[in-house]
Design an enzyme around this catalytic site. Sequence first.
Site, short mmCIF file in Angstrom:
data_model
loop_
_atom_site.label_atom_id
_atom_site.label_comp_id
_atom_site.label_asym_id
_atom_site.label_seq_id
_atom_site.Cartn_x
_atom_site.Cartn_y
_atom_site.Cartn_z
N LYS A 1 -6.10 1.94 0.17
CA LYS A 1 -5.22 2.35 1.24
C LYS A 1 -5.09 1.22 2.25
O LYS A 1 -5.95 0.36 2.31
CB LYS A 1 -5.70 3.64 1.90
CG LYS A 1 -7.20 3.73 2.19
CD LYS A 1 -7.87 3.01 3.18
CE LYS A 1 -8.04 2.09 4.11
NZ LYS A 1 -8.70 1.04 4.49
N LEU B 1 -6.91 -5.62 -3.17
CA LEU B 1 -6.33 -6.85 -2.62
C LEU B 1 -5.79 -6.61 -1.21
O LEU B 1 -5.62 -5.47 -0.80
CB LEU B 1 -5.18 -7.32 -3.54
CG LEU B 1 -5.59 -7.76 -4.96
CD1 LEU B 1 -4.36 -7.84 -5.86
CD2 LEU B 1 -6.31 -9.10 -4.91
N ARG C 1 -7.80 -8.75 7.85
CA ARG C 1 -7.21 -7.66 8.64
C ARG C 1 -6.50 -8.17 9.89
O ARG C 1 -5.81 -7.42 10.56
CB ARG C 1 -8.29 -6.68 9.07
CG ARG C 1 -9.00 -5.92 7.95
CD ARG C 1 -10.00 -4.96 8.57
NE ARG C 1 -10.75 -4.20 7.61
CZ ARG C 1 -11.95 -4.55 7.15
NH1 ARG C 1 -12.50 -5.69 7.56
NH2 ARG C 1 -12.60 -3.80 6.28
N SER D 1 -10.86 -12.61 -10.47
CA SER D 1 -10.69 -13.26 -9.18
C SER D 1 -9.81 -14.49 -9.42
O SER D 1 -9.61 -14.90 -10.56
CB SER D 1 -12.05 -13.68 -8.61
OG SER D 1 -11.89 -14.46 -7.44
#
Length: 330
Positions: A99, A76, A168, A38
């Site tokens: 993905k 990632l 996201r 990390s």
Amino acid sequence: MSEKKVRWGIMSTASIGKRSVIPGIQESERNEVVAVASRSLENAQEFANELGIRKAYGSYEELLNDPEIDAVYIPLPNHLHKEWTIKAAEAGKHILCEKPIALNEHEAVEMVEACEKAGVVLAEAFMYRHQKRYQDIKKRIKNGEIGEIRGIHGVFSFNNAGDYNNIRYTKEWGGGSIYDVGCYPISAARFILEEEPQAVTTHAFFSPEHGNVDMMASGLIEFSNGVALTFDCAMWAEFRNELEILGTDGRIVLKAAFLGDQSYEIFKGGQTETVPDDNINSYKLQADSFAESVLDGKPVKFPFEDIIKNMRAVKAALESAEKRERIILK
């Protein structure tokens, strides 16, 4: 003497790794997780302690420099996939990348070329494609059990709209529902039909509250012979993950197509056949397949070309929604 195993390093402490991928690797007899990295050593150590991983690193570079590691898993953010896949390949590590593999087809090509040059395995983490039921379904279709395929309908949605800090929701990082979950029905249709789409039309809801990423999208993916995939995907809707394959003489329904129960149903001539769940962890199957390629030299289950072509279709779906036009794929 114990059988040789693929020794894994995990690049980041992302929840998908902790919840699903790492347990699957650990369940596999031919794989083991030996290290996690990390950007914070403290986070890596805490993660390693929780999951019983021997080594923790405070940088991704340190992990790639560890000669004890054969392969890396990269969960990632999407915009970092290309950079770290290429760095991993140059370090001689095999790669399982989350993905979507990249932000566009051109990035995917660069990644593939780097892995080919280094002679390492590259796999995209579509774990569902390793389930036995998908091979069974393809055989049934080829045997004509539901007649000629007329269409496929797939959905994958969830509601995470309250988590405003989620990665996201960053457009520049490859955020949005098409990249996150729309890629599943798109990849499934290509996998089942064994061909590439000819054109894509997508309509989406872009949310100003969420970095203007697509929080819901509905699409039409055109294949040959008038066959199409209709799909929708969302990050701000009720949870669903279903797939229906419609034929002239019957239909196949997966009530949990990508996550969860692995049973499926065949509806034909007024009768219903239920094929039960074989209850094998999809993430374990993915790790097993990866190990066969690394340790036995078996060809990868999904060739590099598939990675590039899937990215082309997924990017076209997003581009269609942004431009409000039909995208023709050459």
